[in-house]
Design an enzyme around this catalytic site. Structure first.
Site, short mmCIF file in Angstrom:
data_model
loop_
_atom_site.label_atom_id
_atom_site.label_comp_id
_atom_site.label_asym_id
_atom_site.label_seq_id
_atom_site.Cartn_x
_atom_site.Cartn_y
_atom_site.Cartn_z
N GLY A 108 0.82 -1.21 0.00
CA GLY A 108 0.00 0.00 0.00
C GLY A 108 0.85 1.26 0.00
O GLY A 108 0.44 2.32 0.46
N GLY A 110 1.69 2.83 -2.60
CA GLY A 110 1.34 3.70 -3.72
C GLY A 110 2.08 3.38 -4.99
O GLY A 110 2.60 4.29 -5.65
N SER A 112 0.79 2.41 -7.78
CA SER A 112 0.11 2.94 -8.97
C SER A 112 0.35 4.44 -9.13
O SER A 112 0.50 4.92 -10.26
CB SER A 112 -1.38 2.62 -8.96
OG SER A 112 -1.89 2.58 -7.68
N ALA A 114 3.06 6.03 -8.12
CA ALA A 114 4.46 6.21 -8.54
C ALA A 114 4.61 5.88 -10.03
O ALA A 114 5.30 6.59 -10.76
CB ALA A 114 5.38 5.35 -7.68
N ASP A 155 -1.52 10.70 -2.95
CA ASP A 155 -0.38 9.82 -3.25
C ASP A 155 0.39 10.32 -4.47
O ASP A 155 1.62 10.19 -4.54
CB ASP A 155 -0.88 8.38 -3.45
CG ASP A 155 -2.17 8.28 -4.25
OD1 ASP A 155 -2.70 9.32 -4.70
OD2 ASP A 155 -2.65 7.15 -4.45
#
Ligand code: MEV
Length: 323
Positions: A108, A110, A112, A114, A155
């Site tokens: 979790g 992040g 996606s 990044a 994010d």
């Protein structure tokens, strides 16, 4: 042909999850685990993706069909990012994208966000557009909303700006805050992968049932975030711990904690932490605790004994960059 190497950091939510989706602020920090994305032009008018971490091997789609047919899960963020970039700036050739990650997508952190931000930054360099951070944010945010329909974009901001940020949904405010270089954090992974979209929708339903009550919880979380910002700037870790406990109770009242998170939080609290909370959407993923330096080892072994995995990351990492 020319190849651009870009990397972006993962993130860790410190305070304000869920309420941030409804316009309250949150505090997020970038972590030193990065996703590396390599982007190059190819002569065929296609997008080719290799992402070994998510078992994607030579996936290909024709440029004018981007985002049209059933897009496999592992390539959705990249494909929609390329589509959104090409709709705005036109691609003069095909593109090949390869990703490599320092961390597993299960934590979790992040992955996606990044991968989305580094894809857009890579395309921006490759096709000479030199987008600003805010332009990268806007295209990335559109991509996230296209793929998952919900989300504040916090994010993405962490992946682009890096450091530790005070953030308001949709990037209305993105402020870097000056925090001590080393935060006394112990992070425990529950072993359960959380599904952010499901949890965000769960809170949407809760709010539909009793908007006044749930909004007052969001207001309280917003107030905690305001005080946490000041405590972070002063390096008052004791107070941050108390605020983490309050923030966690408010998240429990929204129904987003889980037995695994509670077990790890209790294990940490037993060893004299300043305070602890879940981090992110809840339902699994990670908990964080603010810990006196001399208790760190004890807290870590208590979390391990309770079935958690301690993750060692540095906070305040650098944002997306050309490597
Ligand atoms: C998920 O990590 C954090 C949430 O606030 C969702 C979001 O802000 O996009 C639950």
């Amino acid at each position: 042909m020319e190849r651009i190497e870009v990397s972006a950091p993962g993130k860790l939510m410190l305070f304000g999850e869920h309420a941030v989706v409804y316009g309250r602020p949150c505090i997020v920090t970038a972590v030193d685990q990065r996703i590396k994305t390599s982007v190059r032009k190819i002569s065929n008018k296609i997008l080719r993706i290799n992402a070994p971490e998510v078992d994607i091997d030579n996936y290909e789609v024709i440029l004018n069909k981007l985002g049209r047919v059933d897009v496999p899960k592992g390539v959705r963020f990249i494909e929609f990012a390329v589509r959104n970039f090409s709709q705005k700036y036109n691609l003069s050739s095909g593109v090949e994208i390869e990703t490599k990650s320092d961390f597993s997508s299960k934590f979790g952190f992040g992955s996606s966000s990044a991968v989305t931000t580094s894809t857009i930054m890579g395309l921006s360099e490759l096709f000479n557009q030199k987008l600003t951070k805010k332009e990268i944010f806007n295209l990335s945010y559109k991509t996230v909303l296209d793929v998952q329909g919900v989300g504040s974009g916090f994010d993405l901001a962490a992946a682009i700006w890096g450091g530790t940020l005070y953030f308001i949904a949709g990037g209305k405010e993105i402020e870097e805050i000056d925090v001590p270089k080393k935060l006394p954090l112990v992070i425990g992974y529950t072993g359960v992968k959380a599904d952010t979209t499901t949890l965000v929708k769960q809170v949407i339903h809760l709010r539909e049932k009793d908007p006044a009550l749930v909004n007052s919880v969001f207001n309280a979380i917003g107030a905690v975030v305001g005080q946490s910002r000041t405590a972070l700037e002063k390096g008052d870790f004791k107070l941050l711990g108390k605020l983490a406990d309050i923030n966690h109770s408010l998240l429990v009242s929204l129904g987003v904690s889980s037995q695994e998170l509670e077990n790890l939080i209790l294990a940490a609290r037993k060893k004299g932490v300043y305070g602890a909370k879940l981090s992110g959407a809840g339902g699994g993923d990670c908990m964080i605790s603010f810990v006196p330096y001399n208790n760190k080892k004890e807290v870590e072994s208590s979390i391990n004994k309770a079935g958690g995995e301690v993750l060692n990351v540095k906070t305040g990492a650098q944002g997306v960059r050309i490597d």
